[in-house]
Scaffold this motif. Structure first.
Motif, short mmCIF file in Angstrom:
data_model
loop_
_atom_site.label_atom_id
_atom_site.label_comp_id
_atom_site.label_asym_id
_atom_site.label_seq_id
_atom_site.Cartn_x
_atom_site.Cartn_y
_atom_site.Cartn_z
N ALA A 36 0.84 -1.20 0.00
CA ALA A 36 0.00 0.00 0.00
C ALA A 36 0.87 1.24 0.00
CB ALA A 36 -0.93 0.00 1.20
N ILE A 41 -4.88 4.60 6.33
CA ILE A 41 -5.96 5.06 5.45
C ILE A 41 -6.94 5.90 6.25
CG2 ILE A 41 -5.72 3.06 3.96
CD1 ILE A 41 -8.14 1.84 5.28
N ARG A 42 -7.66 6.77 5.50
CA ARG A 42 -8.66 7.62 6.13
C ARG A 42 -10.03 7.32 5.55
NH1 ARG A 42 -6.17 13.63 5.84
NH2 ARG A 42 -6.02 13.03 3.64
N GLU A 45 -11.44 8.26 1.77
CA GLU A 45 -10.37 8.81 0.93
C GLU A 45 -9.71 7.69 0.14
OE1 GLU A 45 -6.09 10.69 1.84
OE2 GLU A 45 -7.79 11.92 2.53
N PHE A 47 -7.12 5.41 -1.91
CA PHE A 47 -5.68 5.22 -1.80
C PHE A 47 -5.25 4.15 -2.80
CE2 PHE A 47 -7.74 2.35 1.13
CZ PHE A 47 -7.03 1.15 1.02
N THR A 117 -11.17 2.38 -2.62
CA THR A 117 -11.94 3.43 -1.97
C THR A 117 -12.61 2.85 -0.72
OG1 THR A 117 -12.41 4.46 -4.11
CG2 THR A 117 -13.79 5.12 -2.25
N THR A 163 -1.90 11.30 6.88
CA THR A 163 -1.38 9.94 6.97
C THR A 163 0.01 9.83 6.35
OG1 THR A 163 -2.48 9.34 4.90
CG2 THR A 163 -3.68 8.95 6.95
#
Length: 717
Positions: A36, A41-42, A45, A47, A117, A163
């Motif tokens: 990753a 992760i948020r 959002e 990634f 996502t 992050t």
């Protein structure tokens, strides 16, 4: 078929190499991992993650279009609830020659990127686990299929907090993005000739002496002759690359989507450029906002072993009613009448022998199919009928059976291995062979429930796949097995008598009809010379049967001459049949309002927001032909397609087509028919394998009707 035979040859040579060098395991050749880009992760959002594959020196994996052989890596995601993964981003490939073939792929190391996502509602603090099942084919001179179950745990950060990227993977993702093709900064056009395509890039700023190693990689697998030389010319106007067309008889393409690469010498050093040209390169859009399916029956996806076994069993039962199987089954029931006086235990053995023949044939075909797919062959269920040799041989076999039923020839123990002579023998081998023959002639038919089950079987471990195919075979064999095991049913059959000769003659005509249909299928696969040879082959079958019968009961000398002549005729027939593949049919102009399917054309239409109906069919698929005549070809359906501006793409899988095979595999299928309705860029609606006009109209009802002027076909305007 050339690609299939080449793959088979490479696989066999690989077996020899493996025996000499020791067994090579996929894990020894490819190290795969899931990585990753962010450290955490948020919620909500997107990634980026990467499928990293590190290959052993001199070994390679494949690009999305593998070239002349091979299979691209496939990734199946298993994500937490609310997460969605987008399509893979493919780095620009390299040309990898293997013997006389040209493959497109990666050596050393590659990273396939995808965007994930997460949902908006995601509790911070508790890590989430992403899982991916990777399947791939890694090759040197030989090919080894491999799989890897990858997983990655990522912490969840508070919303609004930074992050950052993971310092351990920062350089890896920077290199992966640098390897992706970008839109060309210069105009690119395609100039089509009869057997050549020329890509022109209007790049006057490119210095001719600074450009080297130019290569073009099409998205469509059959667009060009991959191994042919790509002739380059660079002048003050730009770059011109001449390519050899893969199918010169097809309509010339207006554009040629793909990736153009070259090395450019700059003051900072050599740089590899990679430009995406033509239409959008996306293979599939993220299925995060799929339209709700209309209220029509659809086969279940996301199968388990037991649900796939159940669907396969039901599909096998329905196969008994298909026009392929019913004539053969009728002959065997007729033989039961002849042997109704035998002890019940003996009759039951006939049922067991028939079932054993069905299971042996299904497991044999399934094992061959699984093995060839594992070796990299782009094939699916019914693959043997893509060979004109197999189609012609089956037509000759059935025609010979029909002649026997009509009384032209009486096949006895002397040539017990020929068609009807075995199916009607008193011994258990006759029942066994009937099961084998029923399986072979069943492959052109696709019953309801079969598509999902067979597609599931060919994506699982070999033991699971064979279990599904065994269930399919048991469903086909069960009605005859029950008939032989139920004494009351046997007593209900009429007593043997003269009526049996009349019924035997009547049953010859469905067999003749099946042989005629197979010759029609052959007409779609070979040219006029090949079709004439196949028809002459029927004459040879009839002559061999007539000569053989003339020797029956004659004096020994004449009997040997007659039978020798018959066998020599059959040997000539075999030579004639083996040469049928040398005269393949060219492309046929379409006058039915459909367009030929290509992945590039589908991608372009979806990028424009056009609704698309995709029909994957084959001439040898009886279910496909019935659906087209009773549902898709009706005036009501045609009017509905036109009224809603739906573009109708038809993929013809009569002959081997790697692009269609890959498309079927991406939708969990290993055979035709497959019907898809794309209402937008999102996931398509999958229609059932047995259609009615009402089913298609119900599916089209989700689309709005166009104004009358916009709905007119081009020829009506």
């Amino acid at each position: 078929m050339i690609r299939f035979l080449a793959l088979l040859a490479l696989s066999l040579s690989g077996l020899v190499g493996a025996s000499a060098q020791g067994l090579k395991l996929p894990s020894d050749l490819v190290t795969a991992s899931l990585v990753a880009e962010p450290a955490a992760i948020r919620p909500g959002e997107p990634f980026t993650v990467g499928i990293r594959m590190v290959m052993r020196p001199n070994w390679h994996v494949y690009w999305r279009n593998p070239g002349d052989s091979g299979l691209p890596p496939e990734v199946g995601w298993s994500l937490p609830a609310g997460f969605a993964a987008g399509a893979l981003d493919w780095p620009a490939p390299h040309r990898i020659p293997v013997a006389h073939l040209m493959n497109f792929g990666y050596e050393g190391e590659t990273v396939l990127l995808a965007q994930v996502t997460p949902p908006e509602a995601l509790a911070p603090g508790k890590p989430v686990t992403l899982k991916a099942h990777l399947s791939y084919l890694v090759c040197e001179r030989e090919c080894v299929p491999g799989t890897a179950d990858l997983r990655l745990a990522l912490p969840v950060a508070q919303a609004g907090t930074s992050t950052g990227t993971n310092p351990q993977t920062r350089a890896l993702f920077a290199q992966a993005r640098a390897a992706l093709p970008v839109p060309s900064p210069w105009p690119v056009r395609t100039i089509a000739a009869k057997d050549r395509l020329t890509l022109t890039m209007e790049a006057p700023s490119l210095a001719p002496d600074s450009v080297s190693r130019v290569a073009f990689f099409p998205y469509a697998e059959t667009a060009i002759e991959n191994a042919a030389a790509q002739d380059l010319r660079i002048d003050s106007a730009g770059l011109r690359l001449a390519l050899v067309r893969g199918n010169p008889d097809d309509a010339a393409p207006a554009t040629l989507p793909g990736v153009l690469t070259f090395d450019e010498t700059t003051p900072e050093g050599p740089i590899r450029r990679a430009y995406a040209v033509g239409e959008a390169p996306a293979i599939a859009a993220p299925a995060t906002d799929a339209l709700a399916a209309p209220p029509i029956p659809q086969e279940e996806d996301g199968l388990t072993l037991w649900s796939a076994v159940g669907l396969a069993f039901l599909g096998g039962l329905v196969l008994n009613l298909m026009p392929c199987v019913f004539p053969v089954l009728s002959i065997k029931i007729l033989s039961l009448v002849r042997h109704s006086g035998e002890p019940p235990a003996r009759v039951r053995l006939h049922g067991v022998a028939y079932t054993a023949g069905v299971l042996a044939a299904f497991l044999g075909l399934a094992g061959l199919l699984i093995g060839l797919k594992g070796a990299g062959a782009g094939i699916g269920w019914g693959f043997q009928l893509q060979s004109p040799v197999v189609v012609a041989a089956l037509a000759y076999l059935l025609f010979g059976m029909g002649l026997s039923l009509s009384g032209v020839v009486h096949l006895g123990g002397g040539i017990a291995g020929l068609g009807d002579g075995l199916t009607r023998r008193a011994g258990l081998q006759g029942s066994f062979f009937t099961g084998v023959l029923a399986t072979v002639v069943a492959t052109p038919c696709t019953a309801p429930f079969m598509g999902s089950a067979v597609g599931f079987a060919l994506t699982q471990a070999p033991a699971v796949g064979l279990a599904v195919f065994a269930s399919l075979g048991f469903g086909l064999a069960l009605p005859f097995l029950v008939l032989t095991a139920w004494p009351a049913a046997l007593r209900a059959l009429p007593r043997p008598g003269a009526w049996m000769d009349v019924l035997k003659g009547v049953l010859a005509f469905p067999i003749y009809a099946t042989a005629a249909w197979l010759i029609w299928v052959l007409a779609q696969q070979v040219g006029p010379s090949g079709l004439l040879a196949a028809l002459f082959g029927l004459v040879l079958v009839g002559f061999a049967a007539w000569v053989w019968e003339r020797g029956h009961g004659a004096r020994p000398a004449w009997s040997w001459i007659a039978r020798g002549t018959a066998l020599a005729t059959l040997a000539g027939l075999a030579l004639l049949t083996l040469n049928l593949s040398h005269d393949r049919a060219g492309a046929v102009a379409r006058a039915d309002g459909t367009e030929a399917f290509t992945q590039a054309r589908l991608d372009a239409l979806l990028a424009e927001g056009r609704p698309v109906f995709v029909n994957m069919t084959a001439a040898w698929c009886i279910s496909c032909q019935v659906n087209e005549r009773t549902a898709l070809g009706t005036q009501a359906v045609r009017d509905a397609l036109s009224a809603r501006g739906v573009v109708y793409l038809k993929g013809d899988w009569t002959n081997q087509n790697p692009e269609i095979t890959a498309f079927l595999a991406r939708h969990g299928r290993s055979g035709v028919p497959l019907y898809l309705l794309y209402a937008s860029k999102t996931a398509p609606v999958v229609l059932p394998q047995i259609l009615t006009a009402g089913t298609v109209l119900d599916a089209l009802a989700i689309l709005p009707a166009l104004p009358r002027s916009a709905a007119l076909a081009p020829q009506e305007r």
